[in-house]
Design a protein around this motif. Structure first.
Motif, PDB file in Angstrom:
ATOM      1  N   PRO A  71       0.830  -1.213   0.000  1.00 58.23           N
ATOM      2  CA  PRO A  71       0.000   0.000   0.000  1.00 58.23           C
ATOM      3  C   PRO A  71       0.861   1.258   0.000  1.00 58.23           C
ATOM      4  O   PRO A  71       1.953   1.294   0.566  1.00 58.23           O
ATOM      5  CB  PRO A  71      -0.797  -0.126   1.310  1.00 58.23           C
ATOM      6  N   TRP A  72       0.339   2.288  -0.630  1.00 55.35           N
ATOM      7  CA  TRP A  72       1.082   3.533  -0.830  1.00 55.35           C
ATOM      8  C   TRP A  72       0.358   4.648  -0.097  1.00 55.35           C
ATOM      9  O   TRP A  72      -0.685   5.122  -0.517  1.00 55.35           O
ATOM     10  CB  TRP A  72       1.150   3.827  -2.315  1.00 55.35           C
ATOM     11  N   ALA A  73       0.915   5.069   1.031  1.00 56.16           N
ATOM     12  CA  ALA A  73       0.327   6.179   1.775  1.00 56.16           C
ATOM     13  C   ALA A  73       1.420   6.896   2.553  1.00 56.16           C
ATOM     14  O   ALA A  73       1.307   7.131   3.743  1.00 56.16           O
ATOM     15  CB  ALA A  73      -0.772   5.680   2.710  1.00 56.16           C
ATOM     16  N   GLY A  74       2.484   7.229   1.896  1.00 52.74           N
ATOM     17  CA  GLY A  74       3.602   7.869   2.574  1.00 52.74           C
ATOM     18  C   GLY A  74       4.729   8.139   1.607  1.00 52.74           C
ATOM     19  O   GLY A  74       4.517   8.650   0.506  1.00 52.74           O
ATOM     20  N   ASP A  75       5.940   7.750   2.004  1.00 52.63           N
ATOM     21  CA  ASP A  75       7.143   8.106   1.251  1.00 52.63           C
ATOM     22  C   ASP A  75       7.547   7.069   0.215  1.00 52.63           C
ATOM     23  O   ASP A  75       8.684   7.105  -0.276  1.00 52.63           O
ATOM     24  CB  ASP A  75       8.311   8.300   2.227  1.00 52.63           C
ATOM     25  N   LEU A  76       6.670   6.152  -0.114  1.00 52.18           N
ATOM     26  CA  LEU A  76       7.039   5.085  -1.050  1.00 52.18           C
ATOM     27  C   LEU A  76       7.492   5.653  -2.395  1.00 52.18           C
ATOM     28  O   LEU A  76       8.425   5.137  -3.025  1.00 52.18           O
ATOM     29  CB  LEU A  76       5.862   4.135  -1.253  1.00 52.18           C
ATOM     30  N   GLY A  77       6.854   6.730  -2.859  1.00 54.50           N
ATOM     31  CA  GLY A  77       7.223   7.327  -4.136  1.00 54.50           C
ATOM     32  C   GLY A  77       8.649   7.851  -4.137  1.00 54.50           C
ATOM     33  O   GLY A  77       9.362   7.747  -5.150  1.00 54.50           O
ATOM     34  N   GLY A 170       0.910   4.030  21.468  1.00 51.24           N
ATOM     35  CA  GLY A 170      -0.121   4.866  22.066  1.00 51.24           C
ATOM     36  C   GLY A 170      -1.493   4.307  21.776  1.00 51.24           C
ATOM     37  O   GLY A 170      -1.644   3.239  21.172  1.00 51.24           O
ATOM     38  N   THR A 171      -2.505   5.034  22.188  1.00 48.90           N
ATOM     39  CA  THR A 171      -3.890   4.600  22.000  1.00 48.90           C
ATOM     40  C   THR A 171      -4.525   5.240  20.776  1.00 48.90           C
ATOM     41  O   THR A 171      -5.698   5.004  20.500  1.00 48.90           O
ATOM     42  CB  THR A 171      -4.724   4.939  23.241  1.00 48.90           C
ATOM     43  N   GLU A 172      -3.770   6.060  20.058  1.00 50.01           N
ATOM     44  CA  GLU A 172      -4.254   6.651  18.818  1.00 50.01           C
ATOM     45  C   GLU A 172      -3.316   6.268  17.677  1.00 50.01           C
ATOM     46  O   GLU A 172      -2.137   5.999  17.899  1.00 50.01           O
ATOM     47  CB  GLU A 172      -4.337   8.180  18.923  1.00 50.01           C
ATOM     48  N   ARG A 173      -3.858   6.257  16.469  1.00 50.27           N
ATOM     49  CA  ARG A 173      -3.073   5.887  15.298  1.00 50.27           C
ATOM     50  C   ARG A 173      -1.895   6.849  15.133  1.00 50.27           C
ATOM     51  O   ARG A 173      -2.049   8.066  15.187  1.00 50.27           O
ATOM     52  CB  ARG A 173      -3.961   5.933  14.053  1.00 50.27           C
ATOM     53  N   PHE A 174      -0.722   6.270  14.947  1.00 51.27           N
ATOM     54  CA  PHE A 174       0.476   7.087  14.751  1.00 51.27           C
ATOM     55  C   PHE A 174       1.419   6.328  13.837  1.00 51.27           C
ATOM     56  O   PHE A 174       1.727   5.157  14.079  1.00 51.27           O
ATOM     57  CB  PHE A 174       1.157   7.373  16.091  1.00 51.27           C
ATOM     58  N   MET A 175       1.879   6.992  12.784  1.00 51.95           N
ATOM     59  CA  MET A 175       2.757   6.350  11.814  1.00 51.95           C
ATOM     60  C   MET A 175       3.883   7.304  11.441  1.00 51.95           C
ATOM     61  O   MET A 175       3.630   8.471  11.143  1.00 51.95           O
ATOM     62  CB  MET A 175       1.974   5.956  10.555  1.00 51.95           C
ATOM     63  N   TRP A 176       5.096   6.786  11.501  1.00 50.97           N
ATOM     64  CA  TRP A 176       6.249   7.578  11.087  1.00 50.97           C
ATOM     65  C   TRP A 176       7.372   6.600  10.754  1.00 50.97           C
ATOM     66  O   TRP A 176       7.581   5.620  11.465  1.00 50.97           O
ATOM     67  CB  TRP A 176       6.692   8.525  12.208  1.00 50.97           C
ATOM     68  N   SER A 177       8.085   6.858   9.690  1.00 54.69           N
ATOM     69  CA  SER A 177       9.174   5.953   9.334  1.00 54.69           C
ATOM     70  C   SER A 177      10.233   5.981  10.432  1.00 54.69           C
ATOM     71  O   SER A 177      10.545   7.033  10.997  1.00 54.69           O
ATOM     72  CB  SER A 177       9.794   6.351   7.994  1.00 54.69           C
ATOM     73  N   TRP A 421      -3.011   5.735  -1.080  1.00 54.70           N
ATOM     74  CA  TRP A 421      -3.104   6.651  -2.203  1.00 54.70           C
ATOM     75  C   TRP A 421      -3.359   5.887  -3.495  1.00 54.70           C
ATOM     76  O   TRP A 421      -2.949   4.739  -3.660  1.00 54.70           O
ATOM     77  CB  TRP A 421      -1.825   7.453  -2.341  1.00 54.70           C
ATOM     78  N   THR A 422      -4.035   6.547  -4.414  1.00 56.90           N
ATOM     79  CA  THR A 422      -4.366   5.907  -5.688  1.00 56.90           C
ATOM     80  C   THR A 422      -3.153   5.792  -6.591  1.00 56.90           C
ATOM     81  O   THR A 422      -2.998   4.837  -7.353  1.00 56.90           O
ATOM     82  CB  THR A 422      -5.474   6.700  -6.405  1.00 56.90           C
ATOM     83  N   GLY A 423      -2.257   6.766  -6.508  1.00 56.88           N
ATOM     84  CA  GLY A 423      -1.094   6.762  -7.387  1.00 56.88           C
ATOM     85  C   GLY A 423      -1.377   7.471  -8.706  1.00 56.88           C
ATOM     86  O   GLY A 423      -2.517   7.905  -8.980  1.00 56.88           O
ATOM     87  N   TYR A 424      -0.351   7.581  -9.526  1.00 57.68           N
ATOM     88  CA  TYR A 424      -0.465   8.296 -10.808  1.00 57.68           C
ATOM     89  C   TYR A 424      -0.078   7.401 -11.982  1.00 57.68           C
ATOM     90  O   TYR A 424       0.442   7.874 -12.992  1.00 57.68           O
ATOM     91  CB  TYR A 424       0.398   9.567 -10.764  1.00 57.68           C
ATOM     92  N   HIS A 425      -0.400   6.128 -11.858  1.00 54.24           N
ATOM     93  CA  HIS A 425      -0.111   5.215 -12.971  1.00 54.24           C
ATOM     94  C   HIS A 425      -0.921   5.571 -14.212  1.00 54.24           C
ATOM     95  O   HIS A 425      -0.544   5.210 -15.328  1.00 54.24           O
ATOM     96  CB  HIS A 425      -0.420   3.777 -12.547  1.00 54.24           C
ATOM     97  N   TRP A 426      -2.028   6.295 -14.004  1.00 50.17           N
ATOM     98  CA  TRP A 426      -2.866   6.675 -15.137  1.00 50.17           C
ATOM     99  C   TRP A 426      -2.163   7.658 -16.075  1.00 50.17           C
ATOM    100  O   TRP A 426      -2.603   7.864 -17.207  1.00 50.17           O
ATOM    101  CB  TRP A 426      -4.195   7.270 -14.645  1.00 50.17           C
ATOM    102  N   THR A 427      -1.053   8.254 -15.616  1.00 52.51           N
ATOM    103  CA  THR A 427      -0.311   9.175 -16.490  1.00 52.51           C
ATOM    104  C   THR A 427       0.719   8.451 -17.350  1.00 52.51           C
ATOM    105  O   THR A 427       1.229   9.029 -18.317  1.00 52.51           O
ATOM    106  CB  THR A 427       0.428  10.230 -15.644  1.00 52.51           C
ATOM    107  N   THR A 428       1.045   7.203 -17.003  1.00 52.88           N
ATOM    108  CA  THR A 428       2.168   6.524 -17.659  1.00 52.88           C
ATOM    109  C   THR A 428       1.969   6.240 -19.154  1.00 52.88           C
ATOM    110  O   THR A 428       2.964   6.169 -19.881  1.00 52.88           O
ATOM    111  CB  THR A 428       2.507   5.216 -16.923  1.00 52.88           C
TER     112      THR A 428
END
Length: 542
Positions: A71-77, A170-177, A421-428
């Motif tokens: 899944p893509w929702a961060g710095d994968l790009g 923690g008790t709340e969602r937290f995400m960081w590389s 994220w949906t991504g931008y493969h539709w531009t390729t």
């Protein structure tokens, strides 16, 4: 003086069993009689010890399924673009995001290896990143197990430590590389930070054993090179690894004299590797101050994001009473001090050192239950740790949504899901490798993963000298009231071949630009791709 009670350990005979009973011969072919305490009631401790390992195995299956989807929702790009540039040119890859011949701290030994693998194998970048995620998760799991075994504890200690590292946040969602919670790993297993942390755990285990040995010159030189590789792969995780190493050295009693010159040689070799790395100037990063603003959230709502680790802080207090030079206590103190210094001085990027305080607390919580302390203390921490892990699982449960349909999850768990994220493969089908795309910050974080460049980088870039001017040009292009003439000059200045614009503002942005042609629309029609028919020169694939 109170009489001391005999303590029965798993490998010791019961108290009072000093004399061996005479053995009675048994007939051939008959099974031996079961030993006392190994009947049905004796399976209880073994079953309890197996529970953490079972949970770890289930989580491994979950993460493997997540890696398959990537899944893509961060710095994968960012990391995909880095590997892509190296696949095209291992020697002079240039800036991974914009069309500029600048160095980049993302060109690490790990990404260079991945780029070379992609070049030799012909595999797509995203396939290579899936393999990278598998390697990183394997190193992380085995590293935790290996390091915890140097600290003691019973059979279940390593597995329980893995659970604590994943869930005691923690008790709340937290995400960081670089923060190895379950949800962070689900999105960031392919990031260099995951690999660097896995290497860090192995580094601490090897260093601890080398200090106890003591090991020879080759072993310490290898540790110095390993330390440098961790720093080059992910600088923030490298700081965490360095603090853990310092704690291991300070916590070693009676350090032999022969070890000191070997430690110095390891340090010097590591510094030499850092200085000689050809892809970027590592030591120039000490002058970077543009990262503080984006790291300010690391200091917000600390109880909600890291509060469950307080149980580990209590376990560290118990360890401190037993040994003031306990390596986990020292590790925690160093990490907490650097984190607090970041808050006090406004250097919020120092908050990335927080895992140096959280990881020892998490490991201490696991060892408090499975260690060699008093039974009453172990039971107390066990009673407290179970609900803490469950609360942490609920906070991290959004990772389940990458494998199971979020609609099928219970509402309290589904609330923690973050849609990829949906991504931008539709531009390729239209945009080719090396083309320059005018895009705002959010699409600029994804588009380079497919091969094009953007006018301004989607992430802060310390080594890009005209970063501010590029960002101002992008803001001006999309700003209301900017004239068509000014927009046309910006397109020519940066050799822009394509423009991505939101559908809602497309008419306003393209008004007066007669050289734009609509070519494609993104999923749902929310964004539009325009070709600049007489803009900057087209470059073919390199």
């Amino acid at each position: 003086m109170k009489p001391t009670k005999a303590v029965r350990t798993p490998d010791a005979p019961p108290a009072g069993a000093g004399r061996e009973r005479p053995r009675t011969p048994r007939a051939a072919g008959t099974a031996p009689a079961p030993a006392a305490g190994t009947g049905a009631s004796g399976h209880g401790p073994a079953l309890l010890a197996a529970l953490p390992w079972t949970a770890v195995a289930l989580l491994a299956v979950l993460l493997l399924a997540v890696v398959a989807r990537l899944p893509w929702a961060g710095d994968l790009g960012m990391h995909a673009a880095t590997v892509l540039r190296l696949r095209e040119d291992l020697v002079h890859p240039g800036n991974p995001l914009v069309d500029a011949a600048t160095p980049s701290p993302y060109y690490s030994p790990w990404t260079v290896l991945l780029g070379g693998l992609a070049r030799i194998s012909g595999l797509s970048v995203f396939v290579v990143l899936r393999g990278a995620a598998l390697v990183a998760l394997t190193l992380l799991a085995t590293g935790i197990v290996r390091y915890v075994r140097t600290l003691g504890g019973r059979r279940a200690a390593p597995a329980l430590a893995v659970l604590c590292v994943l869930f005691l946040w923690g008790t709340e969602r937290f995400m960081w590389s670089g923060f190895p919670g379950l949800h962070s790993l689900a999105l960031g297993a392919a990031y260099p930070s995951a690999l660097a942390l896995g290497l860090a755990f192995h580094f601490w285990a090897l260093l601890t054993r080398a200090l106890r040995g003591p090991a020879g010159w080759p072993a310490f030189c290898g540790l110095g090179a390993m330390w440098a590789v961790i720093l080059l792969c992910h600088q923030f995780s490298g700081v965490v690894a360095s603090l853990g190493a310092l704690a291991a050295v300070l916590g070693t009693r009676g350090l032999p004299r022969a070890v000191r010159p070997r430690l110095a040689a390891a340090l010097l070799l590591g510094l030499a590797v850092l200085a000689l790395w050809p892809y970027y100037d590592f030591f120039a990063l000490f002058g970077a101050d543009s990262l503080d603003a984006i790291h300010r959230p690391l200091y917000r709502e600390p109880l909600a994001h890291y509060g469950l680790a307080l149980l580990g802080v209590a376990a560290l207090a118990v360890r401190l009473r037993r040994d003031r030079r306990d390596p986990l206590v020292l590790f925690f103190a160093l990490g907490a001090l650097l984190y607090a210094a970041g808050r006090a001085t406004g250097h919020y990027s120092w908050g990335r050192a927080l895992p140096a305080a959280l990881i020892p607390a998490q490991l201490a919580a696991a060892l408090a239950v499975t260690g060699d302390g008093r039974a009453a203390v172990r039971r107390t921490f066990g009673v407290l740790l179970v609900p803490a892990l469950l609360a942490g699982f609920c906070a991290q449960s959004g990772a389940l949504g990458y494998v199971i349909r979020p609609q099928a999850l219970p509402a309290p768990l589904a609330d923690h899901y973050r849609k990829p994220w949906t991504g931008y493969h539709w531009t390729t089908p239209w945009v080719r490798y090396g083309d320059v795309v005018m895009a705002e910050r959010f699409p600029a974080r994804q588009i380079p993963a497919y091969g094009p460049y953007t006018v301004a980088p989607g992430y802060p870039d310390f080594f890009l000298p005209d970063e501010d001017r590029r960002e101002a040009a992008v803001r001006g292009f999309y700003a209301a009231g900017t004239s068509a003439g000014e927009r046309a000059r910006t397109l020519r200045r940066y050799g822009v071949r394509w423009v991505v614009a939101p559908r809602a503002r497309a008419a306003e942005i393209t008004r007066g630009l007669t050289n734009l042609r609509e070519r494609a629309a993104g999923p749902g029609g929310g964004q539009v791709l325009y070709e600049v028919v007489d803009g900057g020169g087209r470059r073919g694939p390199r």
